[in-house]
Each structure stands twice: as C-alpha cells, then as structure tokens.
Motif scaffolding. Structure first.
Motif, PDB file in Angstrom:
ATOM      1  N   GLU A  89      -3.267  -6.823  -0.208  1.00 14.42           N
ATOM      2  CA  GLU A  89      -3.100  -7.596  -1.444  1.00 14.42           C
ATOM      3  C   GLU A  89      -1.998  -7.034  -2.348  1.00 14.42           C
ATOM      4  N   ASN A  90      -1.189  -6.127  -1.777  1.00 15.39           N
ATOM      5  CA  ASN A  90      -0.005  -5.596  -2.474  1.00 15.39           C
ATOM      6  C   ASN A  90      -0.345  -4.859  -3.771  1.00 15.39           C
ATOM      7  N   LYS A  91      -1.471  -4.168  -3.778  1.00 14.64           N
ATOM      8  CA  LYS A  91      -1.829  -3.356  -4.940  1.00 14.64           C
ATOM      9  C   LYS A  91      -1.381  -1.902  -4.765  1.00 14.64           C
ATOM     10  N   ILE A  92      -1.034  -1.530  -3.547  1.00 19.10           N
ATOM     11  CA  ILE A  92      -0.501  -0.205  -3.235  1.00 19.10           C
ATOM     12  C   ILE A  92       0.256  -0.341  -1.913  1.00 19.10           C
ATOM     13  N   LYS A  93       1.250   0.502  -1.694  1.00 21.24           N
ATOM     14  CA  LYS A  93       1.996   0.463  -0.433  1.00 21.24           C
ATOM     15  C   LYS A  93       1.470   1.540   0.506  1.00 21.24           C
ATOM     16  N   ARG A  94       1.454   1.196   1.785  1.00 16.60           N
ATOM     17  CA  ARG A  94       0.929   2.150   2.772  1.00 16.60           C
ATOM     18  C   ARG A  94       1.699   3.461   2.753  1.00 16.60           C
TER      19      ARG A  94
END
Length: 315
Positions: A89-94
């Motif tokens: 959900e694009n709340k943090i990047k891997r």
C-alpha cells in the motif's frame, strides 16, 4: 526467549554500527507487568534496552507508516504480514527495511491472567513454555498455552513471511486448527439473535479509539470518525454511533487484517473486537482464497477487480 533477545541485540548493534539503519524498532520493558512497550533505538549503546518475551503483542508495523528513515524492525509472524501490506500500500519501501524475523509461539493474554488473581501482579517471568506470576504474597507457574491471546492460540502463521535475518529457528506451524468456529456460531444465529449479540458485545465500548490507534491498518490522515464536513458518525456513545464506528472500521480492514490481536489487547473494556474482522477474514478466505500479507506479488482482493470475481451476493 533469552536466545531471541541476545540475537536481536546482536543484529541491532551491528546494523547501527555499520550505518545500515538509522533506527531499530523493537520492544523495551514496560512500566507495569505484561505490557512491554515499543522502543526506538538510534545508537548501539542503547540496544541493551531491547527485550523479547511473551508480552510483545503490540504490532510494530504500526510505527512504519510514511517513515523516511532506514529502519531495522523486529517482526513476529503477524507483524511481518502487516509489513507486507504496508509495502503493497506504499506506506513504506522494502529497501528501507531490515526485518529481523522472530518465530513466535504466541503472546500471553494479560486480561486472562489478571482475572486469576485478586491482588496486584508484581512480576511475570517467561521461561520456555511456562509463565511464573509473582505478587506480594503469592507465586504461581502456568502453562503458557493456557493463557495465550485467543488469536495466538488459533494462529497458523507463526513464522515471519518476510525477513532479512532470523533471530531463531523456525517453529512448527499449528495444523488442524479451526479458526472460525466462533464465527460460524454467530452466522447460524437468527437476525434478532445476531443483533442482540453485537449490542451486548459493544455495550461496554467507551469510544476511546484504542483499537483504532493500535491497528497497523488505520493510518488514514483523518479518520472518518473525526471528519466534520461531512460528519459521518457522532461522537457520543449512543449505540448507533458506536455500531457505526466498529462496523465501518472493520470493513476498512477487510482483506487486510492479519488477526494480530492488537485491537483486542489494547481495549481497556475487554471487548472481543476481533469478532468484526474475523468474519470478514473468513469471507475473504472462502470467496477469494485470500489471506492478508502472505505475498508481495498480489494486492488485497477488495482493491482489485477480476471479471470472474464471485458475484452470488448480487440479487
């Protein structure tokens, strides 16, 4: 558990010393028994504050939302699944994360334990599969399996699904677990009985929003209950307002909830908040063969569309 702590400290210290992360998110000892609290470690000297035991039930994925730093995070099975959802959900990047995976055998339920004793609990010692409870004039050792959180007793994904380093050997997953027996009982009730069940369930709610605040899925900039233009729901503990809050929040979690139990653990009134999300979790499994947070390759079913999606509910 002691092995886990040593490994968590070792990895955290190395990551900070090598500059691979700006901080480590883990747990430190709480100020009262059975309530460890989130801890943000930013220097190698502070890693000794980190702990790990059966009181680490808070879902640390809740503290990743929209962060920009490089972060090391301690993650048990359900936490790791919520981290997957955060990434999707694009709340943090891997690539911002170094995930320390913790194979988990469950967290203890402080509400269950507190009801067993009439006087104050002063200390809880967690060793292997035993929990020793100590007070001023008593000491009792319990089997950990008898005082697990309900969600942990039913968990079939105890191992982290995504990690960069493991802090211990993978544990055996539980099999032949009926996760939805309680949901089916409610499904079998008449409409009138269901109405009474949920009325009784929510009668103690004081609208403190602890369940929302602790949930790693509730990260909207403004929650619908706080909107004033338009106002979707009142602020009172009127039964209609209370029902509206709980049912709408549950639907916002549909296809995303990992049954981590944080909502139920945080509730000061002991409400079985999970009964809302468990029904939707069951529906997603049966209708879409979907369990939240198990893969980075697929999005939750309710934010995608396929022509062959089940539509039997359309009348």
């Amino acid at each position: 558990m002691l092995t886990y702590i040593d490994k968590i400290k070792e990895i955290s210290c190395r990551l900070l010393q090598e500059g691979k992360v700006d901080m480590v998110i883990g747990f430190r000892k709480g100020t009262v028994p059975m309530m460890n609290e989130p801890c943000f470690v930013k220097s190698p000297e502070d890693v000794d504050n980190l702990v790990w035991d059966s009181n680490c039930g808070i879902n640390l994925a809740n503290y990743l939302t929209n962060r920009k730093e490089k972060i090391g995070i301690v993650a048990k099975g359900c936490d790791s699944r919520n981290i997957v959802t955060h990434i999707i959900e694009n709340k943090i990047k891997r690539d911002q994360l170094v995930i320390m995976g913790v194979p988990c055998k469950g967290m203890i339920d402080r509400h269950k334990i507190e009801t067993m004793f009439e006087t104050e609990i002063q200390n809880v010692i967690d060793v292997d599969d035993k929990i020793t409870i100590k007070g001023e004039s008593f000491e009792k050792t319990l089997d950990k399996k008898d005082v697990l959180q309900d969600n942990c007793a039913l968990c079939i994904h105890r191992n982290p699904v995504i990690y960069d380093e493991l802090v211990g050997n993978l544990v055996e997953e539980q099999k032949d677990i009926d996760r939805y027996e309680d949901v089916r009982k409610i499904e079998s009730l008449s409409p009138e009985e269901k109405w009474k069940y949920f009325d009784d369930l929510l009668s103690a709610c004081i609208r403190c929003y602890a369940c929302r605040n602790v949930c790693p899925l509730c990260y909207c900039p403004t929650c619908f209950v706080d909107e004033s233009r338009p106002q979707w729901v009142g602020k009172s503990i009127d039964p209609i307002d209370t029902r509206t809050f709980h049912f709408l929040r549950a639907y916002h979690c549909a296809g995303r909830c990992t049954d981590c139990g944080s909502c139920e653990r945080a509730c000061p009134m002991g409400i079985n908040v999970r009964m809302f999300t468990k029904k939707l979790e069951k529906d997603c499994l049966e209708l879409f063969n979907w369990e939240a947070g198990m893969t980075l390759q697929n999005r939750p079913p309710l934010d995608t569309y396929r022509p062959d999606d089940p539509d039997d509910f359309i009348k």
